[in-house]
Enzyme design. Structure first.
Site, PDB file in Angstrom:
ATOM      1  N   GLY A  22      11.554  48.166  39.172  1.00  0.00           N
ATOM      2  CA  GLY A  22      12.761  48.900  39.560  1.00  0.00           C
ATOM      3  C   GLY A  22      13.135  48.713  41.012  1.00  0.00           C
ATOM      4  O   GLY A  22      12.661  47.792  41.676  1.00  0.00           O
ATOM      5  N   HIS A  25      17.491  44.694  42.823  1.00  0.00           N
ATOM      6  CA  HIS A  25      18.351  43.994  43.779  1.00  0.00           C
ATOM      7  C   HIS A  25      18.827  42.704  43.110  1.00  0.00           C
ATOM      8  O   HIS A  25      18.403  42.405  41.971  1.00  0.00           O
ATOM      9  CB  HIS A  25      17.573  43.737  45.087  1.00  0.00           C
ATOM     10  CG  HIS A  25      16.245  43.069  44.897  1.00  0.00           C
ATOM     11  ND1 HIS A  25      16.130  41.777  44.410  1.00  0.00           N
ATOM     12  CD2 HIS A  25      14.975  43.503  45.088  1.00  0.00           C
ATOM     13  CE1 HIS A  25      14.857  41.441  44.353  1.00  0.00           C
ATOM     14  NE2 HIS A  25      14.127  42.474  44.737  1.00  0.00           N
ATOM     15  N   GLY A  27      17.939  39.772  43.242  1.00  0.00           N
ATOM     16  CA  GLY A  27      16.852  38.916  42.743  1.00  0.00           C
ATOM     17  C   GLY A  27      16.509  39.278  41.307  1.00  0.00           C
ATOM     18  O   GLY A  27      16.464  38.415  40.424  1.00  0.00           O
ATOM     19  N   HIS A  28      16.311  40.570  41.064  1.00  0.00           N
ATOM     20  CA  HIS A  28      16.026  41.028  39.700  1.00  0.00           C
ATOM     21  C   HIS A  28      17.190  40.670  38.760  1.00  0.00           C
ATOM     22  O   HIS A  28      16.984  40.224  37.633  1.00  0.00           O
ATOM     23  CB  HIS A  28      15.857  42.547  39.666  1.00  0.00           C
ATOM     24  CG  HIS A  28      14.684  43.071  40.438  1.00  0.00           C
ATOM     25  ND1 HIS A  28      14.829  43.892  41.532  1.00  0.00           N
ATOM     26  CD2 HIS A  28      13.344  42.912  40.263  1.00  0.00           C
ATOM     27  CE1 HIS A  28      13.637  44.229  41.996  1.00  0.00           C
ATOM     28  NE2 HIS A  28      12.715  43.638  41.258  1.00  0.00           N
ATOM     29  N   GLN A  52      -1.751  48.167  39.498  1.00  0.00           N
ATOM     30  CA  GLN A  52      -1.666  46.963  40.327  1.00  0.00           C
ATOM     31  C   GLN A  52      -1.536  47.287  41.811  1.00  0.00           C
ATOM     32  O   GLN A  52      -1.498  46.380  42.636  1.00  0.00           O
ATOM     33  CB  GLN A  52      -0.526  46.060  39.862  1.00  0.00           C
ATOM     34  CG  GLN A  52       0.858  46.546  40.225  1.00  0.00           C
ATOM     35  CD  GLN A  52       1.925  45.690  39.559  1.00  0.00           C
ATOM     36  OE1 GLN A  52       2.073  45.688  38.341  1.00  0.00           O
ATOM     37  NE2 GLN A  52       2.663  44.934  40.360  1.00  0.00           N
ATOM     38  N   GLN A 139       9.971  33.284  41.243  1.00  0.00           N
ATOM     39  CA  GLN A 139       9.126  32.442  42.115  1.00  0.00           C
ATOM     40  C   GLN A 139       8.681  33.229  43.353  1.00  0.00           C
ATOM     41  O   GLN A 139       7.683  32.895  43.985  1.00  0.00           O
ATOM     42  CB  GLN A 139       9.923  31.209  42.540  1.00  0.00           C
ATOM     43  CG  GLN A 139       9.160  30.253  43.440  1.00  0.00           C
ATOM     44  CD  GLN A 139      10.090  29.403  44.270  1.00  0.00           C
ATOM     45  OE1 GLN A 139      11.120  28.944  43.769  1.00  0.00           O
ATOM     46  NE2 GLN A 139       9.737  29.180  45.528  1.00  0.00           N
ATOM     47  N   LYS A 140       9.420  34.278  43.695  1.00  0.00           N
ATOM     48  CA  LYS A 140       9.064  35.153  44.823  1.00  0.00           C
ATOM     49  C   LYS A 140       7.582  35.550  44.764  1.00  0.00           C
ATOM     50  O   LYS A 140       6.893  35.591  45.775  1.00  0.00           O
ATOM     51  CB  LYS A 140       9.969  36.385  44.792  1.00  0.00           C
ATOM     52  CG  LYS A 140       9.555  37.538  45.663  1.00  0.00           C
ATOM     53  CD  LYS A 140       9.945  37.265  47.062  1.00  0.00           C
ATOM     54  CE  LYS A 140       9.603  38.371  48.042  1.00  0.00           C
ATOM     55  NZ  LYS A 140       8.753  39.449  47.600  1.00  0.00           N
ATOM     56  N   GLN A 144       1.711  35.225  40.979  1.00  0.00           N
ATOM     57  CA  GLN A 144       1.814  36.046  39.773  1.00  0.00           C
ATOM     58  C   GLN A 144       2.224  35.193  38.574  1.00  0.00           C
ATOM     59  O   GLN A 144       1.722  35.382  37.471  1.00  0.00           O
ATOM     60  CB  GLN A 144       2.837  37.162  40.009  1.00  0.00           C
ATOM     61  CG  GLN A 144       3.169  37.995  38.798  1.00  0.00           C
ATOM     62  CD  GLN A 144       3.981  39.213  39.165  1.00  0.00           C
ATOM     63  OE1 GLN A 144       3.425  40.246  39.510  1.00  0.00           O
ATOM     64  NE2 GLN A 144       5.293  39.107  39.099  1.00  0.00           N
ATOM     65  N   SER A 177      12.186  44.785  46.883  1.00  0.00           N
ATOM     66  CA  SER A 177      12.388  46.241  46.816  1.00  0.00           C
ATOM     67  C   SER A 177      11.799  46.911  48.042  1.00  0.00           C
ATOM     68  O   SER A 177      12.213  48.004  48.418  1.00  0.00           O
ATOM     69  CB  SER A 177      11.724  46.811  45.566  1.00  0.00           C
ATOM     70  OG  SER A 177      12.202  46.150  44.420  1.00  0.00           O
TER      71      SER A 177
HETATM   72  P1  AMP Z   1       9.076  43.570  41.066  1.00  0.00           P
HETATM   73  O1  AMP Z   1      10.034  44.631  40.656  1.00  0.00           O
HETATM   74  O2  AMP Z   1       8.910  43.415  42.530  1.00  0.00           O
HETATM   75  O3  AMP Z   1       7.775  43.660  40.310  1.00  0.00           O
HETATM   76  O4  AMP Z   1       9.728  42.211  40.595  1.00  0.00           O
HETATM   77  C1  AMP Z   1      10.102  41.997  39.253  1.00  0.00           C
HETATM   78  C2  AMP Z   1      10.417  40.531  39.055  1.00  0.00           C
HETATM   79  O5  AMP Z   1      11.498  40.171  39.911  1.00  0.00           O
HETATM   80  C3  AMP Z   1       9.230  39.628  39.421  1.00  0.00           C
HETATM   81  O6  AMP Z   1       9.145  38.581  38.477  1.00  0.00           O
HETATM   82  C4  AMP Z   1       9.617  39.136  40.779  1.00  0.00           C
HETATM   83  O7  AMP Z   1       9.060  37.885  41.093  1.00  0.00           O
HETATM   84  C5  AMP Z   1      11.121  39.030  40.657  1.00  0.00           C
HETATM   85  N1  AMP Z   1      11.734  39.036  41.990  1.00  0.00           N
HETATM   86  C6  AMP Z   1      11.461  39.888  43.011  1.00  0.00           C
HETATM   87  N2  AMP Z   1      12.152  39.545  44.110  1.00  0.00           N
HETATM   88  C7  AMP Z   1      12.877  38.448  43.782  1.00  0.00           C
HETATM   89  C8  AMP Z   1      13.782  37.613  44.487  1.00  0.00           C
HETATM   90  N3  AMP Z   1      14.094  37.819  45.770  1.00  0.00           N
HETATM   91  N4  AMP Z   1      14.349  36.567  43.827  1.00  0.00           N
HETATM   92  C9  AMP Z   1      14.036  36.332  42.523  1.00  0.00           C
HETATM   93  N5  AMP Z   1      13.190  37.082  41.804  1.00  0.00           N
HETATM   94  C10 AMP Z   1      12.610  38.128  42.425  1.00  0.00           C
END
Ligand code: AMP
Length: 269
Positions: A22, A25, A27-28, A52, A139-140, A144, A177
């Site tokens: 959650g 942004h 990216g998500h 985690q 890829q961020k 993982q 986030s």
């Molecule tokens: P998170 O909510 O941080 O666990 O991220 C959820 C998914 O979004 C994961 O697969 C992250 O790698 C991806 N993600 C996070 N930040 C970015 C970003 N800036 N660009 C692309 N994917 C992202």
């Protein structure tokens, strides 16, 4: 969720799954877009997974703007949101984890011991519930992707993983986030990470790896307010040290900027 998705599968619908924590942004949302385009149904989960987190304060202050997130998902055309409470995902005292081998102990694994065991635990549960045809990861979080890919391989899980490119702010900062925790000064200092990665990529062919790595490390350690954890140039499949003959090479960085831990990376080839 399981019953609903079973019915969709009977109708022959394909599903694309985007697991997130959650505070969504762009990216998500780029992952949701790919999930929509590649499947009949796009599913997003929002679950701040306690297992985690290696730092209780980080878990506590992790942003949870669920109403905003729902609006963003609607805007992005996401079909289904899975937003379970912790007590539906975990029993009181679960004492198990997967061990997928050395990938979970390198780099991030060294600085956040147990982090990837929490990740594989929750992604394993999520894949069992959702049973997606495809799952989309950024890829961020490069390591993982490797860890989840290894889990899928080892457990013969019937899901195709798709790695999506890093979305960045116009000045180069990787979207995250956690960026909302950066002060105005932190925000400026944080730019050194993407700059060091870019310089590494640009100068890779004409320099020794040790020399470019040293240069990047100097750059980052000289930036005020930034505490480097690692800057490594590694084999993109094994995360072992790369040499000039390595086929796939990635540079990865982790640093604390103010009180916020940031990661970033660039695929060199
Ligand atoms: P998170 O909510 O941080 O666990 O991220 C959820 C998914 O979004 C994961 O697969 C992250 O790698 C991806 N993600 C996070 N930040 C970015 C970003 N800036 N660009 C692309 N994917 C992202």
């Amino acid at each position: 969720m399981q019953q609903y998705l079973k019915e969709l599968r009977i109708l022959g619908k394909t599903t694309g799954f985007v697991p997130t924590m959650g505070a969504l942004h762009p990216g998500h949302l780029s992952l949701i877009k790919q999930a929509r385009e590649g499947n009949d149904v796009a599913i997003c989960s929002i679950f701040v997974n306690p297992t985690q987190f290696t730092d209780a304060a980080d878990l506590e202050k992790y942003p949870r703007p669920i109403a905003d997130d729902i609006q963003k998902l609607e805007g992005a055309g996401c079909d289904i949101l899975f937003n379970p409470p912790v007590n539906q995902m975990y029993a009181d005292n679960e004492q198990w984890h997967l061990n997928i081998g050395e990938l979970e102990y390198l780099l991030e694994g060294k600085f956040r011991p147990g982090h990837y065991q929490g990740v594989t635990q929750v992604v394993y549960k999520m894949f069992n519930i959702i049973m997606p045809d495809r799952a989309y990861f950024g890829q961020k979080d490069y390591q993982q992707v490797l860890v989840v890919r290894k889990m899928v391989e080892l457990l013969n899980m019937p899901v195709t993983l798709v790695m999506c490119p890093i979305e960045r702010e116009p000045d180069g900062l990787a979207m995250s986030s956690r960026n909302i925790h950066l002060s105005a000064d932190d925000r400026k200092h944080a730019l050194v990470l993407s700059k060091a990665l870019n310089i590494t990529k640009e100068n890779f062919d004409s320099n020794y790896i040790e020399k470019i790595q040293e240069y990047a490390i100097q750059m980052i350690t000289h930036e005020p307010g930034v505490q480097l954890e690692y800057f490594e140039i590694v084999d993109g499949n094994t995360l072992h040290e790369a040499d000039k003959d390595t086929q796939n090479i990635v540079a990865l960085v982790a640093a604390r900027v103010g009180n916020t831990r940031l990661i970033d990376n660039v695929i060199i080839r």
